[in-house]
Write a protein that holds these residues in place. Structure first.
Motif, PDB file in Angstrom:
ATOM      1  N   ILE A 141       1.202  -1.142  -0.133  1.00 36.17           N
ATOM      2  CA  ILE A 141       0.019  -0.200   0.110  1.00 36.17           C
ATOM      3  C   ILE A 141       0.790   1.746  -0.057  1.00 36.17           C
ATOM      4  N   VAL A 142       2.168   1.485   0.633  1.00 30.10           N
ATOM      5  CA  VAL A 142       2.522   2.146   0.968  1.00 30.10           C
ATOM      6  C   VAL A 142       3.173   2.110  -0.421  1.00 30.10           C
ATOM      7  N   ALA A 143       4.144   1.331  -0.811  1.00 31.07           N
ATOM      8  CA  ALA A 143       4.699   1.462  -2.225  1.00 31.07           C
ATOM      9  C   ALA A 143       3.742   1.862  -3.318  1.00 31.07           C
ATOM     10  N   ALA A 144       2.273   1.623  -3.564  1.00 33.81           N
ATOM     11  CA  ALA A 144       1.604   1.865  -4.770  1.00 33.81           C
ATOM     12  C   ALA A 144       1.245   3.839  -4.260  1.00 33.81           C
ATOM     13  N   SER A 145       1.491   3.767  -2.807  1.00 35.50           N
ATOM     14  CA  SER A 145       1.748   5.886  -2.482  1.00 35.50           C
ATOM     15  C   SER A 145       2.301   6.082  -3.130  1.00 35.50           C
ATOM     16  N   GLU A 146       4.313   5.990  -3.265  1.00 35.11           N
ATOM     17  CA  GLU A 146       5.315   5.817  -3.444  1.00 35.11           C
ATOM     18  C   GLU A 146       5.319   6.204  -5.179  1.00 35.11           C
ATOM     19  N   LEU A 147       4.386   5.470  -5.882  1.00 36.22           N
ATOM     20  CA  LEU A 147       4.469   5.740  -7.303  1.00 36.22           C
ATOM     21  C   LEU A 147       3.275   6.046  -8.347  1.00 36.22           C
ATOM     22  N   GLY A 148       2.850   7.522  -7.092  1.00 35.43           N
ATOM     23  CA  GLY A 148       1.358   7.481  -7.528  1.00 35.43           C
ATOM     24  C   GLY A 148      -0.093   7.446  -7.501  1.00 35.43           C
ATOM     25  N   ALA A 149      -0.307   6.704  -6.552  1.00 38.01           N
ATOM     26  CA  ALA A 149      -2.228   5.831  -6.977  1.00 38.01           C
ATOM     27  C   ALA A 149      -2.205   6.841  -6.334  1.00 38.01           C
ATOM     28  N   GLU A 150      -3.589   6.505  -6.058  1.00 40.15           N
ATOM     29  CA  GLU A 150      -5.149   7.117  -5.949  1.00 40.15           C
ATOM     30  C   GLU A 150      -5.747   6.514  -4.944  1.00 40.15           C
ATOM     31  N   SER A 151      -5.527   5.215  -5.257  1.00 41.99           N
ATOM     32  CA  SER A 151      -7.104   3.868  -5.047  1.00 41.99           C
ATOM     33  C   SER A 151      -5.912   2.785  -4.093  1.00 41.99           C
ATOM     34  N   VAL A 152      -7.138   1.847  -3.764  1.00 43.06           N
ATOM     35  CA  VAL A 152      -5.715   0.905  -3.623  1.00 43.06           C
ATOM     36  C   VAL A 152      -7.355  -0.498  -3.637  1.00 43.06           C
ATOM     37  N   LEU A 153      -7.073  -1.127  -3.946  1.00 43.65           N
ATOM     38  CA  LEU A 153      -7.679  -2.827  -4.007  1.00 43.65           C
ATOM     39  C   LEU A 153      -7.876  -3.602  -2.999  1.00 43.65           C
ATOM     40  N   VAL A 154      -7.886  -3.712  -1.890  1.00 43.54           N
ATOM     41  CA  VAL A 154      -6.947  -5.331  -1.160  1.00 43.54           C
ATOM     42  C   VAL A 154      -8.234  -6.544  -1.209  1.00 43.54           C
ATOM     43  N   SER A 155      -7.607  -6.962  -2.405  1.00 41.02           N
ATOM     44  CA  SER A 155      -8.893  -8.580  -1.434  1.00 41.02           C
ATOM     45  C   SER A 155      -8.435  -9.561  -1.234  1.00 41.02           C
ATOM     46  N   VAL A 156      -9.242  -9.863  -0.084  1.00 43.18           N
ATOM     47  CA  VAL A 156      -8.890 -10.896   1.135  1.00 43.18           C
ATOM     48  C   VAL A 156      -9.953 -11.470   1.736  1.00 43.18           C
ATOM     49  N   ARG A 157      -9.943 -13.043   2.724  1.00 39.98           N
ATOM     50  CA  ARG A 157     -11.091 -13.908   2.998  1.00 39.98           C
ATOM     51  C   ARG A 157     -12.034 -13.339   3.904  1.00 39.98           C
ATOM     52  N   ALA A 158     -11.512 -12.502   5.061  1.00 41.06           N
ATOM     53  CA  ALA A 158     -12.765 -11.832   5.312  1.00 41.06           C
ATOM     54  C   ALA A 158     -11.599 -10.355   5.382  1.00 41.06           C
ATOM     55  N   PRO A 159     -12.513  -9.668   5.213  1.00 39.28           N
ATOM     56  CA  PRO A 159     -12.353  -7.839   4.837  1.00 39.28           C
ATOM     57  C   PRO A 159     -12.669  -7.393   6.557  1.00 39.28           C
ATOM     58  N   GLU A 160     -12.961  -7.723   7.211  1.00 40.64           N
ATOM     59  CA  GLU A 160     -13.470  -6.840   8.636  1.00 40.64           C
ATOM     60  C   GLU A 160     -11.336  -7.345   9.009  1.00 40.64           C
ATOM     61  N   ARG A 161     -10.595  -8.642   9.381  1.00 52.92           N
ATOM     62  CA  ARG A 161      -9.331  -8.982   9.600  1.00 52.92           C
ATOM     63  C   ARG A 161      -8.323  -7.911   8.619  1.00 52.92           C
ATOM     64  N   ALA A 162      -8.784  -6.883   8.203  1.00 58.82           N
ATOM     65  CA  ALA A 162      -7.815  -6.089   7.547  1.00 58.82           C
ATOM     66  C   ALA A 162      -8.488  -4.740   7.401  1.00 58.82           C
ATOM     67  N   ALA A 163      -8.983  -4.398   8.355  1.00 56.90           N
ATOM     68  CA  ALA A 163      -9.592  -2.609   9.086  1.00 56.90           C
ATOM     69  C   ALA A 163      -8.295  -2.167   9.141  1.00 56.90           C
ATOM     70  N   GLY A 164      -6.992  -2.596   9.825  1.00 58.15           N
ATOM     71  CA  GLY A 164      -5.749  -2.134  10.145  1.00 58.15           C
ATOM     72  C   GLY A 164      -4.953  -1.163   9.029  1.00 58.15           C
ATOM     73  N   LEU A 165      -5.688  -1.388   7.603  1.00 56.04           N
ATOM     74  CA  LEU A 165      -5.356  -1.368   6.131  1.00 56.04           C
ATOM     75  C   LEU A 165      -5.599  -0.083   6.164  1.00 56.04           C
ATOM     76  N   VAL A 166      -7.259   0.431   6.924  1.00 50.63           N
ATOM     77  CA  VAL A 166      -7.743   1.760   5.845  1.00 50.63           C
ATOM     78  C   VAL A 166      -7.472   2.549   6.770  1.00 50.63           C
ATOM     79  N   PRO A 167      -6.528   2.969   8.055  1.00 48.82           N
ATOM     80  CA  PRO A 167      -6.360   4.697   8.263  1.00 48.82           C
ATOM     81  C   PRO A 167      -4.509   3.830   7.902  1.00 48.82           C
ATOM     82  N   LEU A 168      -4.355   3.277   7.406  1.00 51.91           N
ATOM     83  CA  LEU A 168      -3.367   3.260   6.620  1.00 51.91           C
ATOM     84  C   LEU A 168      -2.985   4.084   5.349  1.00 51.91           C
ATOM     85  N   ALA A 169      -3.816   3.538   4.742  1.00 53.54           N
ATOM     86  CA  ALA A 169      -3.897   3.845   3.511  1.00 53.54           C
ATOM     87  C   ALA A 169      -4.634   5.984   3.426  1.00 53.54           C
TER      88      ALA A 169
END
Length: 292
Positions: A141-169
């Motif tokens: 996610i941070v690398a995508a930001s450094e490449l100029g990305a505006e948005s990311v889609l994160v695919s996971v089995r259980a989205p609630e377990r990846a909730a910590g990525l939201v404030p990071l993004a």
């Protein structure tokens, strides 16, 4: 910086037998004329504290792989900005002052991803799709930001377990969407796919051939290779990098840290060092297998 011939380093993780890090570091230190010892040790979270605290002044640092990138943090005196952002540290530098040691943590995965993609011609991305939600996904996610990305889609089995990525993004200025693997949402804006799924695990998501031919893939797995996803990209004629490309570029930055204490300080004859490291794992300058 020149240190004694018995200067020691190691890569830690579990499992660790597959790691190519000893090959990469040996190639680098050979070019630099340093007779340093770099080994691999199978260590899990329960053993980590005792291992780190028992190192003596012969030790210069450690490389860390899963499952230790987060577990190491309580044992460090400081962490670099990217390590704090991602919550993942893959490099530890021991700074000795007599019998006292200061342990500094770094994340070289993020710039390793950026450098590997840049070598393959991927320098700007508008939207990235990341598979998996662990520590390496945070770095992606941070690398995508450094490449100029505006948005990311994160695919996971259980989205609630990846909730910590939201404030990071949000902290790096990205809009993030969490989805399950059976809810694909790719469109023409997607410029990069990064799979952070473990090696040997089949990706529970498919992409059509036109998409695979158009959009580059970085699959951070490299053992076994090719992964099912990597082979699918190759079959479609798309650009695909294995985790070896990322591994080489992040390891180069680790060597900078171990030699000079600074990930931003270029090595003497760095082009030759990088070429030797790429050659040690059979990669061309663009990160693809030699002869491909």
């Amino acid at each position: 910086m020149t240190r004694a011939p018995d200067t020691r380093l190691a890569v830690l993780g579990k499992p660790i037998a597959h790691s190519k890090s000893p090959l990469l570091h040996a190639a680098a230190y050979d070019v630099l004329g340093l007779q340093w010892i770099y080994e691999r040790d199978e260590i899990d979270e329960s053993q980590l504290a005792a291992f780190v605290k028992s190192r003596d002044s012969a030790w210069r640092g450690l490389s860390l792989t899963m499952p230790l990138k987060q577990a190491i943090q309580p044992h460090l005196d400081r962490i670099d900005r990217i390590g704090e952002l991602t919550g993942a540290v893959n490099t530890v530098l021991f700074e000795w002052g007599g019998d006292t040691v200061h342990r500094a943590g770094f994340n070289t995965d993020v710039p390793g991803i950026v450098r590997a993609l840049g070598a393959a011609g991927v320098e700007r991305v508008r939207h990235a799709h990341i598979l998996g939600g662990g520590a390496t996904a945070a770095s992606a996610i941070v690398a995508a930001s450094e490449l100029g990305a505006e948005s990311v889609l994160v695919s996971v089995r259980a989205p609630e377990r990846a909730a910590g990525l939201v404030p990071l993004a949000a902290s790096v200025g990205l809009t993030i969407d969490l989805a399950t693997f059976d809810d694909p949402r790719d469109d023409d804006a997607t410029g990069l796919v990064v799979s952070t799924l473990p090696g040997g695990v089949d990706a529970p998501v498919t992409f059509d051939a036109d998409f695979r031919a158009r959009v580059p893939l970085l699959d951070v797995a490299y053992e076994p290779w090719p992964t099912t996803l990597g082979q699918a990209w190759t079959d479609a004629g798309g650009v695909v990098l294995s985790g070896l490309a990322m591994l080489v570029h992040q390891a180069l930055l680790q060597v900078r840290i171990f030699v000079a204490g600074d990930p931003f300080a270029p090595l003497p004859d760095e082009d030759a060092v990088l070429a030797a490291m790429l050659g040690a794992v059979g990669l061309a300058a663009d990160g693809t297998p030699r002869g491909q």
